[in-house]
Write a protein that holds these residues in place. Structure first.
Motif, PDB file in Angstrom:
ATOM      1  N   PHE A  89      -3.368  -1.165  14.180  1.00 18.91           N
ATOM      2  CA  PHE A  89      -4.744  -1.459  14.584  1.00 18.91           C
ATOM      3  C   PHE A  89      -4.874  -2.895  15.096  1.00 18.91           C
ATOM      4  O   PHE A  89      -5.591  -3.172  16.064  1.00 18.91           O
ATOM      5  CB  PHE A  89      -5.698  -1.039  13.453  1.00 18.91           C
ATOM      6  CG  PHE A  89      -6.616  -2.067  12.895  1.00 18.91           C
ATOM      7  CD1 PHE A  89      -7.805  -2.374  13.548  1.00 18.91           C
ATOM      8  CD2 PHE A  89      -6.327  -2.710  11.696  1.00 18.91           C
ATOM      9  CE1 PHE A  89      -8.662  -3.316  13.001  1.00 18.91           C
ATOM     10  CE2 PHE A  89      -7.175  -3.634  11.155  1.00 18.91           C
ATOM     11  CZ  PHE A  89      -8.364  -3.945  11.815  1.00 18.91           C
ATOM     12  N   TYR A 112      -9.680  -2.537   0.934  1.00 26.47           N
ATOM     13  CA  TYR A 112      -8.756  -3.644   1.206  1.00 26.47           C
ATOM     14  C   TYR A 112      -9.190  -4.410   2.459  1.00 26.47           C
ATOM     15  O   TYR A 112      -9.287  -5.645   2.453  1.00 26.47           O
ATOM     16  CB  TYR A 112      -7.340  -3.082   1.356  1.00 26.47           C
ATOM     17  CG  TYR A 112      -6.337  -4.039   1.947  1.00 26.47           C
ATOM     18  CD1 TYR A 112      -6.038  -5.239   1.317  1.00 26.47           C
ATOM     19  CD2 TYR A 112      -5.674  -3.743   3.141  1.00 26.47           C
ATOM     20  CE1 TYR A 112      -5.099  -6.119   1.858  1.00 26.47           C
ATOM     21  CE2 TYR A 112      -4.739  -4.609   3.687  1.00 26.47           C
ATOM     22  CZ  TYR A 112      -4.460  -5.796   3.045  1.00 26.47           C
ATOM     23  OH  TYR A 112      -3.551  -6.663   3.581  1.00 26.47           O
ATOM     24  N   LEU A 113      -9.467  -3.671   3.528  1.00 26.48           N
ATOM     25  CA  LEU A 113      -9.889  -4.331   4.774  1.00 26.48           C
ATOM     26  C   LEU A 113     -11.178  -5.123   4.556  1.00 26.48           C
ATOM     27  O   LEU A 113     -11.315  -6.270   5.013  1.00 26.48           O
ATOM     28  CB  LEU A 113     -10.104  -3.297   5.884  1.00 26.48           C
ATOM     29  CG  LEU A 113      -8.862  -2.581   6.418  1.00 26.48           C
ATOM     30  CD1 LEU A 113      -9.261  -1.543   7.467  1.00 26.48           C
ATOM     31  CD2 LEU A 113      -7.856  -3.561   7.013  1.00 26.48           C
ATOM     32  N   ILE A 170      -1.960  -0.663   9.522  1.00 25.64           N
ATOM     33  CA  ILE A 170      -2.704  -1.909   9.691  1.00 25.64           C
ATOM     34  C   ILE A 170      -2.152  -2.700  10.883  1.00 25.64           C
ATOM     35  O   ILE A 170      -2.923  -3.272  11.667  1.00 25.64           O
ATOM     36  CB  ILE A 170      -2.747  -2.744   8.380  1.00 25.64           C
ATOM     37  CG1 ILE A 170      -3.654  -3.970   8.566  1.00 25.64           C
ATOM     38  CG2 ILE A 170      -1.372  -3.148   7.898  1.00 25.64           C
ATOM     39  CD1 ILE A 170      -4.076  -4.622   7.265  1.00 25.64           C
ATOM     40  N   MET A 178       0.344   6.743   4.018  1.00 28.93           N
ATOM     41  CA  MET A 178       0.033   5.370   4.429  1.00 28.93           C
ATOM     42  C   MET A 178       0.831   4.387   3.563  1.00 28.93           C
ATOM     43  O   MET A 178       0.508   4.182   2.403  1.00 28.93           O
ATOM     44  CB  MET A 178      -1.480   5.112   4.226  1.00 28.93           C
ATOM     45  CG  MET A 178      -2.004   3.912   4.986  1.00 28.93           C
ATOM     46  SD  MET A 178      -3.735   3.471   4.541  1.00 28.93           S
ATOM     47  CE  MET A 178      -4.668   4.852   5.210  1.00 28.93           C
ATOM     48  N   ASN A 179       1.899   3.880   4.110  1.00 25.72           N
ATOM     49  CA  ASN A 179       2.699   2.887   3.384  1.00 25.72           C
ATOM     50  C   ASN A 179       2.765   1.617   4.207  1.00 25.72           C
ATOM     51  O   ASN A 179       3.106   1.669   5.385  1.00 25.72           O
ATOM     52  CB  ASN A 179       4.138   3.396   3.182  1.00 25.72           C
ATOM     53  CG  ASN A 179       4.202   4.445   2.113  1.00 25.72           C
ATOM     54  OD1 ASN A 179       4.049   4.157   0.930  1.00 25.72           O
ATOM     55  ND2 ASN A 179       4.389   5.683   2.528  1.00 25.72           N
ATOM     56  N   PHE A 180       2.441   0.529   3.600  1.00 22.71           N
ATOM     57  CA  PHE A 180       2.649  -0.726   4.316  1.00 22.71           C
ATOM     58  C   PHE A 180       2.711  -1.898   3.362  1.00 22.71           C
ATOM     59  O   PHE A 180       2.300  -1.810   2.200  1.00 22.71           O
ATOM     60  CB  PHE A 180       1.577  -0.961   5.391  1.00 22.71           C
ATOM     61  CG  PHE A 180       0.165  -1.209   4.895  1.00 22.71           C
ATOM     62  CD1 PHE A 180      -0.211  -2.418   4.318  1.00 22.71           C
ATOM     63  CD2 PHE A 180      -0.809  -0.229   5.044  1.00 22.71           C
ATOM     64  CE1 PHE A 180      -1.515  -2.640   3.897  1.00 22.71           C
ATOM     65  CE2 PHE A 180      -2.114  -0.438   4.627  1.00 22.71           C
ATOM     66  CZ  PHE A 180      -2.465  -1.650   4.050  1.00 22.71           C
ATOM     67  N   THR A 181       3.262  -2.993   3.884  1.00 24.42           N
ATOM     68  CA  THR A 181       3.182  -4.292   3.230  1.00 24.42           C
ATOM     69  C   THR A 181       2.464  -5.193   4.216  1.00 24.42           C
ATOM     70  O   THR A 181       2.761  -5.154   5.409  1.00 24.42           O
ATOM     71  CB  THR A 181       4.585  -4.862   2.961  1.00 24.42           C
ATOM     72  OG1 THR A 181       5.329  -3.888   2.241  1.00 24.42           O
ATOM     73  CG2 THR A 181       4.511  -6.142   2.154  1.00 24.42           C
ATOM     74  N   TYR A 197      -7.914   1.843   1.408  1.00 27.18           N
ATOM     75  CA  TYR A 197      -7.588   1.022   2.578  1.00 27.18           C
ATOM     76  C   TYR A 197      -8.858   0.335   3.107  1.00 27.18           C
ATOM     77  O   TYR A 197      -8.844  -0.855   3.432  1.00 27.18           O
ATOM     78  CB  TYR A 197      -6.957   1.920   3.649  1.00 27.18           C
ATOM     79  CG  TYR A 197      -6.563   1.222   4.930  1.00 27.18           C
ATOM     80  CD1 TYR A 197      -5.826   0.040   4.918  1.00 27.18           C
ATOM     81  CD2 TYR A 197      -6.896   1.770   6.167  1.00 27.18           C
ATOM     82  CE1 TYR A 197      -5.449  -0.571   6.114  1.00 27.18           C
ATOM     83  CE2 TYR A 197      -6.525   1.161   7.362  1.00 27.18           C
ATOM     84  CZ  TYR A 197      -5.805  -0.013   7.325  1.00 27.18           C
ATOM     85  OH  TYR A 197      -5.437  -0.630   8.495  1.00 27.18           O
ATOM     86  N   GLU A 228      -7.002   7.614  -0.293  1.00 23.29           N
ATOM     87  CA  GLU A 228      -6.218   6.526   0.286  1.00 23.29           C
ATOM     88  C   GLU A 228      -7.024   5.779   1.352  1.00 23.29           C
ATOM     89  O   GLU A 228      -6.954   4.554   1.447  1.00 23.29           O
ATOM     90  CB  GLU A 228      -4.909   7.069   0.872  1.00 23.29           C
ATOM     91  CG  GLU A 228      -3.958   5.949   1.246  1.00 23.29           C
ATOM     92  CD  GLU A 228      -2.510   6.405   1.374  1.00 23.29           C
ATOM     93  OE1 GLU A 228      -2.278   7.406   2.062  1.00 23.29           O
ATOM     94  OE2 GLU A 228      -1.625   5.745   0.793  1.00 23.29           O
ATOM     95  N   LYS A 229      -7.779   6.527   2.125  1.00 20.23           N
ATOM     96  CA  LYS A 229      -8.614   5.867   3.138  1.00 20.23           C
ATOM     97  C   LYS A 229      -9.632   4.936   2.484  1.00 20.23           C
ATOM     98  O   LYS A 229      -9.896   3.834   2.970  1.00 20.23           O
ATOM     99  CB  LYS A 229      -9.349   6.913   3.995  1.00 20.23           C
ATOM    100  CG  LYS A 229      -8.491   7.535   5.066  1.00 20.23           C
ATOM    101  CD  LYS A 229      -9.343   8.349   6.046  1.00 20.23           C
ATOM    102  CE  LYS A 229      -8.448   8.926   7.142  1.00 20.23           C
ATOM    103  NZ  LYS A 229      -9.206   9.463   8.270  1.00 20.23           N
ATOM    104  N   MET A 267       0.850  -1.184   0.000  1.00 18.82           N
ATOM    105  CA  MET A 267       0.000   0.000   0.000  1.00 18.82           C
ATOM    106  C   MET A 267       0.882   1.228   0.000  1.00 18.82           C
ATOM    107  O   MET A 267       1.863   1.278   0.757  1.00 18.82           O
ATOM    108  CB  MET A 267      -0.878  -0.039   1.261  1.00 18.82           C
ATOM    109  CG  MET A 267      -1.509   1.263   1.690  1.00 18.82           C
ATOM    110  SD  MET A 267      -2.856   1.831   0.611  1.00 18.82           S
ATOM    111  CE  MET A 267      -4.266   1.030   1.356  1.00 18.82           C
ATOM    112  N   GLY A 268       0.547   2.199  -0.827  1.00 19.14           N
ATOM    113  CA  GLY A 268       1.285   3.457  -0.760  1.00 19.14           C
ATOM    114  C   GLY A 268       1.478   4.085  -2.121  1.00 19.14           C
ATOM    115  O   GLY A 268       1.450   3.413  -3.155  1.00 19.14           O
TER     116      GLY A 268
END
Lengths: 367, 367
Positions: free
Chosen positions: B212, A246-247, B209, B1-4, A243, A239-240, A13-14
């Protein structure tokens, strides 16, 4: 506490995440088929970025950009012909749910000598080609789910398949690719994602871990609601929404969807109401008819989203998803007959019969 | 927001989940090596259940039950000898973190012609054998992480390896297997899991993520805190602790651990303080020294757990994890020298130097 949980798709993500993780493409081979729609890949900017990365890294590619909205078996068959001739190492799906689902279907057909219609048997001798999913909408969750939803003109309905082999291996979630989406589609797709979280949370296949993820998705939907109502989307909101989608995708991997989706398919097939819009329109009445059977959970949805009541939700949806479609008695009868036969109708908090479905349809469209 | 984000391990949670999903074993082949400790497999009841399932399904097995606490390279080498002779299709790890980590290491050695010491290079030519993980403690998270932590007597420390191939393919989380754990080990392992969630949440590799998920793990820890303090554990609490440990495992897959673990390793190696106990003892001072650098997040930890202040947390830990170990000046000097060299020290909210680490050690053990 009983559950099964897994999130097979390696998800990045990003902003610019495909550039920051371009090695992931190289690991999959030197020959890629890009599967996309007529416009989404181009308009979003994703296609040009992917082409650049592939070229820079010596990966040969072809583009199949004829994926229809709600792709049919026939459309998938065209993809089959191309993939068999080109024989790539992996497939890159770019677009909304339609191209992503198509990419997954074509990946199965690439390695298995079966006809598209056989996909629905959900048994494949050989592992599909790896699929990289790059969503350009924030809604379907297809980038991380196993589901492939195709239109069956023979059944006048959509049908799905998917199993542990049909998850994309990689998903790149870059909100920049959703910025070309107009307000209407942004709202529709957001409603689809919200519907996933709500249906997953309320359905009989809900689990403690999916509930907690679903509530987080709903909370984020609540944070975006004002922007959705104003139809103004900055980068943070884009972006939210991605996200949240995705969730909600992580949720439906395990829970599936329920009656909202089952009923909504007819609205899309017969009345051409966009998939997410159809779900959104049905949601308030779905929540009302289930309220007595899932009071505590529906109250938690209201708290998570910051919506003060189900009536208030009806009002919000009325403004957010206006439609001039209304249904005749015969149409309601037909759509309810189709929906009541769907497997996913049974995973509902309240057991729904045909009369219940007719009520949901008429109250949602005709009131 | 960056993640893997990815959770590769197919995880089944629930009472009797190995019986309810016994087909999962069959999918992996007809020959299994069970890797466990001298007592944990037997005492927990997991070993007898697994043996029954394997026998009933015609899966041949051997048992290697000599895994030490904090297994050494030498111990792993014994496993290598057995796996090479027996040549199984898959490995089943049963126990706490030690047997699970050992199972992962032996799975790599089964398919690669390398020595145990080479494992730390973290590059393997061939994919390891599939590992099924059945935890009998609720703490390490090893059942869903890629990490393998082994004792290096040559370095007088623990060292880890792990990559995308070392995740267990399946984890069965049945709280019944944690019921034979005495109160002390139940508390120690719970503190290990809590420490994972806290370190993952505060470390510089934290993501939206994982944050949370970590907060949910902390919330569940808070729900169990009274039971931990009373040392009374019913089934509901046992299951919550196992779920918390799983969630915290999902976090550290992506974030790793930080200075608490790095400093704690010496307490285990030189002073024989159990791993989770070591982490728990260090946590209050770790939070205090980081407070100025991560005030908002540490306040959120207090809210999630229901602990009213960091001083209150010190008091709780003092009662929960009593120890008569105190450290000499020379010991503090040595342990700080070792810890400051660890990679994971650097992923801390506050950059920690050797003096900071000495302060954490002396305040945690000698005050």
């Amino acid at each position: 506490m009983n559950f099964t949980f897994q999130s097979k798709t390696k998800t990045f993500m990003g902003s610019k995440c495909i550039f920051n993780n371009k090695n992931e493409f190289l690991k999959l081979g030197k020959k890629a088929l890009i599967v996309t729609g007529k416009s989404s890949g181009l308009k979003s900017g994703a296609l040009i970025d992917v082409k650049k990365i592939l070229s820079d890294n010596g990966i040969v590619y072809e583009i199949f950009d004829s994926i229809e909205n709600n792709p049919s078996i026939e459309n998938i068959n065209d993809g089959k012909t191309i993939v068999k001739i080109f024989s790539p190492n992996f497939i890159i799906g770019i677009g909304g749910g339609s191209p992503l689902d198509a990419a997954k279907a074509i990946a199965v057909l690439a390695t298995n000598d079966i006809e598209p219609i056989d996909l629905f048997d959900n048994v494949f001798l050989n592992k599909p080609l790896p699929v990289v999913a790059i969503p350009t909408t924030a809604g379907t969750g297809s980038e991380v789910t196993q589901y492939v939803i195709l239109t069956r003109h023979d059944l006048k309905n959509k049908k799905s398949f998917g199993n542990e082999f049909t998850f994309p291996v990689i998903a790149f979630l870059d909100y920049n690719y959703t910025k070309s989406l107009n307000s209407e589609l942004t709202i529709f797709t957001a409603m689809d994602a919200f519907s996933h979280s709500v249906e997953g949370y309320l359905g009989n296949r809900s689990t403690v871990i999916c509930d907690f993820i679903a509530l987080e998705a709903m909370k984020i939907f609540g944070e975006c609601l004002q922007s959705l109502q104003n139809a103004v989307f900055n980068d943070v909101i884009r972006e939210k929404l991605l996200y949240m989608s995705y969730l909600a995708g992580l949720v439906i991997i395990h829970t599936g969807t329920t009656s909202v989706h089952s009923i909504g398919y007819s609205l899309t097939y017969f009345k051409n109401i966009q998939h997410g819009q159809a779900n959104g329109i049905l949601l308030p009445e779905y929540l009302k008819i289930n309220y007595e059977y899932a009071t505590e959970k529906i109250n938690k949805i209201l708290v998570a989203t910051g919506i003060c009541s189900l009536d208030n939700f009806s009002t919000i949806i009325g403004k957010l998803l206006p439609t001039n479609v209304s249904l005749s008695k015969e149409e309601i009868e037909l759509y309810a007959s189709i929906a009541v036969e769907q497997r996913s109708i049974s995973v509902n908090p309240r057991p729904l019969n045909k009369e219940d479905i007719k009520l949901i349809l008429s109250k949602s469209l005709n009131d």
